[in-house]
Design a protein around this motif. Sequence first.
Motif: not given
Length: 87
Positions: A1-13
């Motif tokens: 249920f974790s966000p995808s790696k791509e979403l996590r990285l872009e979400g930080r920005e």
Amino acid sequence: FSPSKELRLEGRERGFEWFAPRYLEEMRASWVKDANPWTEAIAVPHRVLLCYEPDRTECHGGLLVPLLIKVGVRVGRRVIDGGEVVC
């Protein structure tokens, strides 16, 4: 249920306001693709969700809990949000 790696990285920005609807869409797609992990997640008597974010209002866990409650309603299983335990 974790966000995808791509979403996590872009979400930080881009921030949580950008992240939240995209995370919810990822989870909806996950349910459509395969509901089994969702129903398995609520099949046990107690489930603890963990996250490193200090504020639940800006955390994927804060978005996930209401989804798990909706899954419970859909499959006829009561899911209760027990709140947070601050350590």
